[in-house]
Structure formats: C-alpha cells, structure tokens
Design a protein around this motif. Structure first.
Motif, PDB file in Angstrom:
ATOM      1  N   VAL A 180       0.825  -1.201   0.000  1.00 57.76           N
ATOM      2  CA  VAL A 180       0.000   0.000   0.000  1.00 57.76           C
ATOM      3  C   VAL A 180       0.861   1.254   0.000  1.00 57.76           C
TER       4      VAL A 180
ATOM      5  N   PHE B  32       5.410   4.419   0.336  1.00 53.80           N
ATOM      6  CA  PHE B  32       4.794   3.272   0.987  1.00 53.80           C
ATOM      7  C   PHE B  32       4.296   3.636   2.376  1.00 53.80           C
ATOM      8  N   VAL B  33       3.178   3.047   2.730  1.00 54.90           N
ATOM      9  CA  VAL B  33       2.598   3.272   4.052  1.00 54.90           C
ATOM     10  C   VAL B  33       3.269   2.304   5.022  1.00 54.90           C
ATOM     11  N   GLY B  34       3.864   2.852   6.052  1.00 59.65           N
ATOM     12  CA  GLY B  34       4.543   2.019   7.036  1.00 59.65           C
ATOM     13  C   GLY B  34       3.552   1.277   7.917  1.00 59.65           C
ATOM     14  N   ILE B  35       4.063   0.306   8.618  1.00 60.09           N
ATOM     15  CA  ILE B  35       3.194  -0.554   9.419  1.00 60.09           C
ATOM     16  C   ILE B  35       2.654   0.186  10.639  1.00 60.09           C
ATOM     17  N   LYS B  36       3.286   1.269  11.000  1.00 61.74           N
ATOM     18  CA  LYS B  36       2.879   1.977  12.206  1.00 61.74           C
ATOM     19  C   LYS B  36       2.361   3.380  11.915  1.00 61.74           C
ATOM     20  N   GLU B  37       1.895   3.607  10.716  1.00 64.12           N
ATOM     21  CA  GLU B  37       1.322   4.910  10.387  1.00 64.12           C
ATOM     22  C   GLU B  37       0.092   4.697   9.525  1.00 64.12           C
ATOM     23  N   THR B  38      -0.855   5.609   9.624  1.00 65.08           N
ATOM     24  CA  THR B  38      -2.016   5.535   8.743  1.00 65.08           C
ATOM     25  C   THR B  38      -1.621   6.084   7.384  1.00 65.08           C
ATOM     26  N   SER B  39      -2.463   5.854   6.400  1.00 68.60           N
ATOM     27  CA  SER B  39      -2.144   6.358   5.066  1.00 68.60           C
ATOM     28  C   SER B  39      -2.112   7.887   5.089  1.00 68.60           C
ATOM     29  N   GLU B  40      -2.956   8.485   5.922  1.00 70.04           N
ATOM     30  CA  GLU B  40      -2.926   9.946   5.995  1.00 70.04           C
ATOM     31  C   GLU B  40      -1.633  10.429   6.647  1.00 70.04           C
ATOM     32  N   GLU B  41      -1.187   9.722   7.676  1.00 77.69           N
ATOM     33  CA  GLU B  41       0.091  10.102   8.291  1.00 77.69           C
ATOM     34  C   GLU B  41       1.229   9.952   7.291  1.00 77.69           C
TER      35      GLU B  41
ATOM     36  N   ARG C 138       1.199  12.895   5.042  1.00 80.69           N
ATOM     37  CA  ARG C 138       1.754  14.094   5.681  1.00 80.69           C
ATOM     38  C   ARG C 138       3.273  14.013   5.793  1.00 80.69           C
TER      39      ARG C 138
ATOM     40  N   GLN D  45      -9.169  12.349   1.881  1.00 78.83           N
ATOM     41  CA  GLN D  45      -8.998  11.092   1.148  1.00 78.83           C
ATOM     42  C   GLN D  45      -9.837  11.115  -0.113  1.00 78.83           C
TER      43      GLN D  45
ATOM     44  N   VAL E  84      -3.676   4.577  -1.758  1.00 81.27           N
ATOM     45  CA  VAL E  84      -4.703   5.380  -1.096  1.00 81.27           C
ATOM     46  C   VAL E  84      -4.354   6.827  -1.398  1.00 81.27           C
TER      47      VAL E  84
END
Lengths: 280, 280
Positions: B28, B75-84, B87, B103, B121
């Motif tokens: 993702v 890439f979206v990290g495992i410990k952040e939301t896609s919005e984070e 940002r 979104q 996303v």
DNA sequence: TGAATAGTGTCTGTGAGACAATATTAT
DNA sequence: ATAATATTGTCTCACAGACACTATTCA
C-alpha cells in the motif's frame, strides 16, 4: 533486494532486485455495507407495508470478535482488486451477482484489527431485497436500522428480529472548511472492528447521493409505485416528504407504465419504471 | 499459523497462531494530489495577475518510471495511517505541515505498478502556494494545469515552465445510476503509474466541493480580495462567473475587513477574510 | 360509507442568471 | 481622460415548500 547505493540503468535490473517481502506492510481487506429496504406487513389491510432501511451483517464464527456481527468482507487477494474481492464475498454470502457497489472510504486506523495492521477498503452496496430474500448464507442476516440523531451523536439500533445491536457514534467535523467527518465510536455492544463507522459513512453517503443521482433505483424492483419509491426516500432520508414536491423531483427519472397496482383498500396506483438516461 | 480445523476458544490462542506472513498480500502506498493556484504577473500594470490551477509533481530518480514525473507519495509504514504517510511525504517534499488533506480514492488496479501489486490510497491536498513558494524539495515542481474537455475526453497539459507533460483520459460512467466514473488513460507521455487518473479525480472532487463547502479557503491567504477569490473559483471551475452572482454566493462565507488593497490602476479593493462557522 | 392512499393545482418565497449602472484608482 | 477592476441594483425565471383539493378503491 534493492541496493540503495546502486544506480539502476534499466527497469529490468531494478525489478529483478526488487523483493517485496522485505517491507513490513499492512494487510488489506474489503468490506461491504450492503443496504436495502425491508417491508413489514401491516395488520391493517388498507395501510402500506412499513419500510425499514436495513443492512446485511454476518456473524463471526472465529476470533477475533467471535460471535459478534460484522459487515461481510475478507482479505483482498494478490490477484484481485478490492472491488473484485467485495463481489466475491457478496456472491458467497448472498448468492447475488452484479450488485451495485461504490467505493466508500478506506479505513486504516492502526489498531482497528487486533490481529495485526489491517486496512479496510469499504464499499457501499445497494440491492432490491426482494430479489434475494431467501438465498442468504446461514451466517448472514438483515438488520433493520433505526437512527436517532442527537446533535453530533448517532444512536443506532440494529434489529434482525432476534437480536438487537446498539451503537453510538460521534460525528466530528474533520476540517471546518469541508464536509468530511471523523467518526468516534462512543458505545458499541456487539459489532466487530470499526464497522459502526463504515455503516454511518455508508448511510451518509446514500443520504447525500439520493438527492442528486439515480442511485436509489438500485434498491427498487423493475416496477414500483411512486408511493413505494417515496417511502424508500423517506426511510433513507429519515423524514417525511411532501407528495407534490417528491413527484416533481422524480418526474424526470421515471416512466409511467400501463400497469396498475390494485388490492389495497384505496385508489390504485400506477406502476413506474426507472428511466435510464440516454448518455449510457 | 491458523489451523482451520481447530475451534479456538479464546482470542489469545487465536492470535498466537495467527501469522500474517502466510498471506500473499498487496502493498500500500499513499499518494497526494497537492493542488494550488499560481499567479503569473501581467505586463500590463492595470491587469490582475493571471491565475493557473496547479499540481505538485515529483521527478522519479529510480525505477520504475525513472525520469518520469509522479505525484508525491510513498509506501505506508506498518505503524502509520495512510494519511500520516501522506503528511510525512508532504513534509519532506514541501516543508509544509498542517496541509489540508482529504482522502480521494483507493486505486488498486492489479497492474498499476510494474514492481508488484501496489494499491494507492490517494489524498487530495490544498495549499496557498504563497506560503511555500521557495521551500520545495529539489525534485519537486509545480505544474500549471490546462484542461480541454471534449465530450468524455480530458486533454490535460501540465507545464512547469521547462517541461510540458500531456495526457488524455477518458471518462466513463461506471453505473448509470450514479456519478462515479472510471478513468481510462488513453495517452500518457510522461506521468508515472496511473497518476493521471488520480489528478483527474482530484480535479473533479475539488470542482464539486467548491460549490457546497468552504474548501477553497485552504488555498487562500488570510486576506484576499473578492476578485482574487473569484479568479480562484474560475480557474478551478474552468469558466467565468458573473460578479453579482459570485458575490451573493460567497457573501456568507467571508468577512469584510477595514484593509484595502490599492496599487492597481483601478478602483481599490476591500480585503476579506474567511468567516469560520460557529459550529467549530 | 369511510379509511386510506393516489394524484393534481397553485400560491409564495428564495435564489440563480443576466445585464445594466455606478465607483475609484494610477498613469 | 482612460483602461481596468470593484461594487451594487434589479428584473426575470425556475423551482422547492406548503397546503388545499380531487380521485379511487374495498371491506
């Protein structure tokens, strides 16, 4: 794997070194808010059947949230899109194909699933319940939705005849400049995951779109009376509409047929059909 | 790993056996359509500066699509939301924090990324370009957008002063009952991935929302003239508006200040501010 | 006959589109 | 004085809200 120091000179070289497994990454599910409108027969033969806005839920038979109800959904496979996954799941639960689906939102709070990091690409689906009433999978059930809006709080009761589920969701404006809300789950007895948020999102989306699209016809049979159609609008919008205004609004969207529905103790009603637009 | 035959009797047991790695699953990313409005000074001192609708792009310096432009993302990290994640990426590219983000859509065609299965996303972001003009990351650049709509085809040209990128996207109604479109990339010189689709989606979203939300004020400075505001509406909507109608529409959204902007060879203009709603 | 729904006519106010008219500046 | 933008006034038309009225059935 990719060597960050190395300057790749061709896409082939790069792809050869690229190993997806080195990234620790979220899993993805696809969940569906499948809505419909249920009828409850009245004891008075003259009255119209009462209508309820309803959503399809599935009882979980394993952890996490074993025994709780949730939206139908499942993991998105590597060779299918999230929409294809949604259709696959729906076909398994309801035996219905060609359901109307629209992507709602991707929910990805970090702790929304206790197993691990799981994002949910959520779809809203609409069906005519009469088309599938008896073909449900055993674990699935339609729940009538009753909503009380108290300021920014939605008090929602779901009822399938046997069980009553309740949740309360608080609606918080994300940015004052737009109409996007963050939903906080204040109370939640028996729904798994963050699915109350998805249900509220779906209801809001439908409420909005019913006014400026033809989306409602996905929940209607081929023939319907304007009274029935108006009832559907009313349960979705959660308010009564004035007859003349309603008829004006939908006049351009329907075609009068020569069929007539009789049988109620009152003036019979002309059956209408959805008028598809030329653009298609 | 999970044993399908075994009936788990507690959530702990289940989670202990649960091994995410056995599932072959999509990756993702989070991508951002960051929009703004650029001004181009006129040679005539009396005229207002011409405005362009613009989008931030980043030049890819590695495969795939090396050398092509794309939306900022990662890439979206495992410990952040896609919005984070969005940002985080934006902060790196533009040095801007607290950007307005909403979104947009989750794009997940199976072959949208040649490396492997990657879902995106996508967020739409809006900024006041004057706040950040010089603080761009070296690989990033603002492109002015020119759009020609020919029936269902969008002919889009992006121009950053040095390079001109072009693409053509066909807009196909997904379902005749609603307003959701599928975008097909018909022509695409120099944009990576399926990002033309995201750009068009963002433009459409903004065009819609500008009419019924206050979203546009995320692209304005604290003080602005109604003429400037109208120009912004006009480049976003792609058409001229009538002055009196425009003023009526935004009258409730702005507050007149006692500041006045002089200097043009014409009647000076009162500066206004965004009128935040009480609800916040 | 009457309860209940089906369907129509019309008044009113709001608000957008259109266009005309006036106001004010720097050169 | 003039080109350019700023700002306001007002007419018309479309349309939604509101309410009154008529039509038709079947136990």
């Amino acid at each position: 794997m990719i060597n960050m120091e190395k300057e790749y000179t061709s896409e082939e070289d790069f792809l050869k070194d690229y190993d997806v497994s080195i990234f620790d990454r979220p899993s993805v599910t696809s969940d569906i808010c499948l809505f419909s409108v249920s009828s409850e027969n009245q004891n008075n033969y003259r009255k119209l059947s009462k209508k309820y806005f309803s959503v399809l839920l599935v009882k979980r038979n394993n952890y996490p949230y074993k025994g709780k109800w949730c939206l139908p959904g499942g993991f998105v496979g590597i060779k299918e899109t999230s929409e294809e996954a949604a259709r696959r799941v729906l076909a398994a639960e309801t035996n219905l194909h060609n359901v109307f689906l629209e992507q709602l939102y991707t929910f990805d709070d970090i702790n929304r699933d206790p197993r691990c990091r799981v994002m949910s690409v959520t779809y809203m689906g609409l069906v005519d319940k009469n088309k599938l009433d008896d073909s449900l999978f055993e674990n699935a059930s339609w729940f009538n939705i009753t909503t009380l809006e108290d300021n920014d709080y939605y008090h929602v009761t779901l009822d399938n005849g046997n069980e009553q589920l309740k949740f309360v969701v608080k609606k918080v404006l994300k940015e004052e400049t737009t109409d996007r809300y963050k939903f906080e789950i204040i109370e939640n007895d028996s729904l798994a995951f963050d699915h109350p948020k998805a249900i509220i999102s779906g209801m809001e989306r439908l409420k909005n779109k019913i006014n400026y699209t033809d989306i409602v016809f996905n929940m209607m049979g081929e023939y319907f009376t304007l009274g029935e159609l108006q009832q559907v609008y009313e349960v979705i919008l959660g308010k009564k509409l004035l007859d003349p205004a309603f008829r004006r609004i939908i006049a351009g969207k329907v075609i009068k047929t020569d069929k007539i529905q009789t049988g109620g103790g009152h003036r019979p009603s002309v059956l209408f059909t959805y008028k598809r637009n030329k653009e298609s």
